[in-house]
Motif scaffolding. Structure first.
Motif, short mmCIF file in Angstrom:
data_model
loop_
_atom_site.label_atom_id
_atom_site.label_comp_id
_atom_site.label_asym_id
_atom_site.label_seq_id
_atom_site.Cartn_x
_atom_site.Cartn_y
_atom_site.Cartn_z
N MET A 1 0.86 -1.17 0.00
CA MET A 1 0.00 0.00 0.00
C MET A 1 0.90 1.23 0.00
N ARG A 2 0.54 2.17 -0.85
CA ARG A 2 1.34 3.39 -0.94
C ARG A 2 0.46 4.57 -1.32
N GLY A 3 1.10 5.72 -1.33
CA GLY A 3 0.41 6.94 -1.76
C GLY A 3 -0.78 7.28 -0.88
N LEU A 4 -1.83 7.77 -1.51
CA LEU A 4 -3.02 8.23 -0.81
C LEU A 4 -3.67 7.09 -0.02
N ALA A 5 -3.70 5.90 -0.58
CA ALA A 5 -4.27 4.75 0.13
C ALA A 5 -3.54 4.54 1.46
N PHE A 6 -2.22 4.61 1.42
CA PHE A 6 -1.43 4.45 2.65
C PHE A 6 -1.79 5.51 3.67
N ARG B 1 -6.55 3.87 -9.79
CA ARG B 1 -6.87 5.01 -10.67
C ARG B 1 -7.72 6.05 -9.95
N ALA B 2 -8.40 5.65 -8.89
CA ALA B 2 -9.24 6.59 -8.13
C ALA B 2 -8.39 7.65 -7.43
N ALA B 3 -7.12 7.33 -7.14
CA ALA B 3 -6.25 8.26 -6.42
C ALA B 3 -5.58 9.29 -7.33
N ALA B 4 -5.83 9.21 -8.63
CA ALA B 4 -5.19 10.13 -9.57
C ALA B 4 -5.87 11.49 -9.54
N GLY B 5 -5.07 12.52 -9.67
CA GLY B 5 -5.61 13.87 -9.78
C GLY B 5 -5.69 14.60 -8.45
N LEU B 6 -6.26 15.78 -8.50
CA LEU B 6 -6.33 16.66 -7.33
C LEU B 6 -7.49 16.29 -6.39
N LEU B 7 -8.62 15.87 -6.94
CA LEU B 7 -9.80 15.62 -6.11
C LEU B 7 -9.54 14.64 -4.96
N PRO B 8 -8.86 13.52 -5.18
CA PRO B 8 -8.60 12.62 -4.06
C PRO B 8 -7.74 13.25 -2.96
N LYS B 9 -6.83 14.12 -3.34
CA LYS B 9 -6.00 14.80 -2.34
C LYS B 9 -6.85 15.80 -1.54
N VAL B 10 -7.74 16.49 -2.23
CA VAL B 10 -8.68 17.38 -1.54
C VAL B 10 -9.56 16.56 -0.62
N HIS B 11 -9.97 15.39 -1.08
CA HIS B 11 -10.78 14.48 -0.26
C HIS B 11 -10.05 14.16 1.05
N PHE B 12 -8.77 13.81 0.96
CA PHE B 12 -7.99 13.49 2.17
C PHE B 12 -7.92 14.70 3.10
N ALA B 13 -7.67 15.87 2.54
CA ALA B 13 -7.57 17.09 3.36
C ALA B 13 -8.89 17.40 4.05
N VAL B 14 -9.99 17.33 3.32
CA VAL B 14 -11.30 17.65 3.89
C VAL B 14 -11.68 16.61 4.96
N GLY C 1 -9.06 4.28 2.52
CA GLY C 1 -7.75 3.75 2.16
C GLY C 1 -7.84 2.45 1.39
N LEU C 2 -8.70 1.56 1.83
CA LEU C 2 -8.86 0.28 1.13
C LEU C 2 -9.39 0.49 -0.29
N TYR C 3 -10.31 1.43 -0.45
CA TYR C 3 -10.83 1.70 -1.79
C TYR C 3 -9.73 2.24 -2.70
N TYR C 4 -9.00 3.22 -2.21
CA TYR C 4 -7.93 3.78 -3.03
C TYR C 4 -6.85 2.74 -3.35
N HIS C 5 -6.66 1.79 -2.46
CA HIS C 5 -5.71 0.70 -2.72
C HIS C 5 -6.26 -0.25 -3.78
N ALA C 6 -7.55 -0.60 -3.67
CA ALA C 6 -8.17 -1.55 -4.59
C ALA C 6 -8.38 -0.96 -5.98
N VAL C 7 -8.56 0.36 -6.04
CA VAL C 7 -8.83 1.04 -7.31
C VAL C 7 -7.80 2.18 -7.45
#
Length: 125
Positions: free
Chosen positions: A1-6, A61-74, A53-59
């Motif tokens: 697991m890495r990136g946003l999922a992690f 492509r869902a972690a690509a772009g700005l929206l997922p990072k905004v999601h984590f921040a919010v 985290g599990l969703y972003y790990h399983a998918v």
């Protein structure tokens, strides 16, 4: 697991440790005043963040772009506001943080809905 999922999963594990410690403290002291705080730490902090985290790990492509990072921040700011906000509300010192945190937590779920929709397998739809 890495990136946003992690990061979603890691923060979820940190939050459940805090929630468990609070639960142990409440049990040992026989003071359950902050049971709603304990529940929200475990449900928002562990369950919700962990599932994100599990969703972003399983998918991935869902972690690509700005929206997922905004999601984590919010999601993170919502958690950081709602938990002390519930404490303050229980102590009758105001509800502003609980309300702001609740709105941000709801907003993070709406952002997640958008992320899930955008990352669907369009070939199978």
């Amino acid at each position: 697991m890495r990136g946003l999922a992690f990061w979603f999963y890691f923060t979820g594990v940190v939050y459940v440790i805090v929630g468990m410690a609070l639960g142990i403290h409440m049990s040992a002291s026989h003071d359950y005043t902050f049971a709603p705080v304990h529940a929200h730490i475990n449900l928002i902090g562990w369950v919700t963040m962990g599932l994100f985290g599990l969703y972003y790990h399983a998918v991935p492509r869902a972690a690509a772009g700005l929206l997922p990072k905004v999601h984590f921040a919010v999601a993170s700011v919502g958690f950081w506001l709602v938990i002390p906000g519930i404490v303050l509300a229980i102590q009758e010192k105001g509800e502003l943080f609980a309300k702001l945190g609740s709105v941000l937590t709801l907003a993070s779920m709406v952002l997640f809905l958008i992320v899930v929709f955008r990352s669907r397998d369009k070939a199978a739809a």
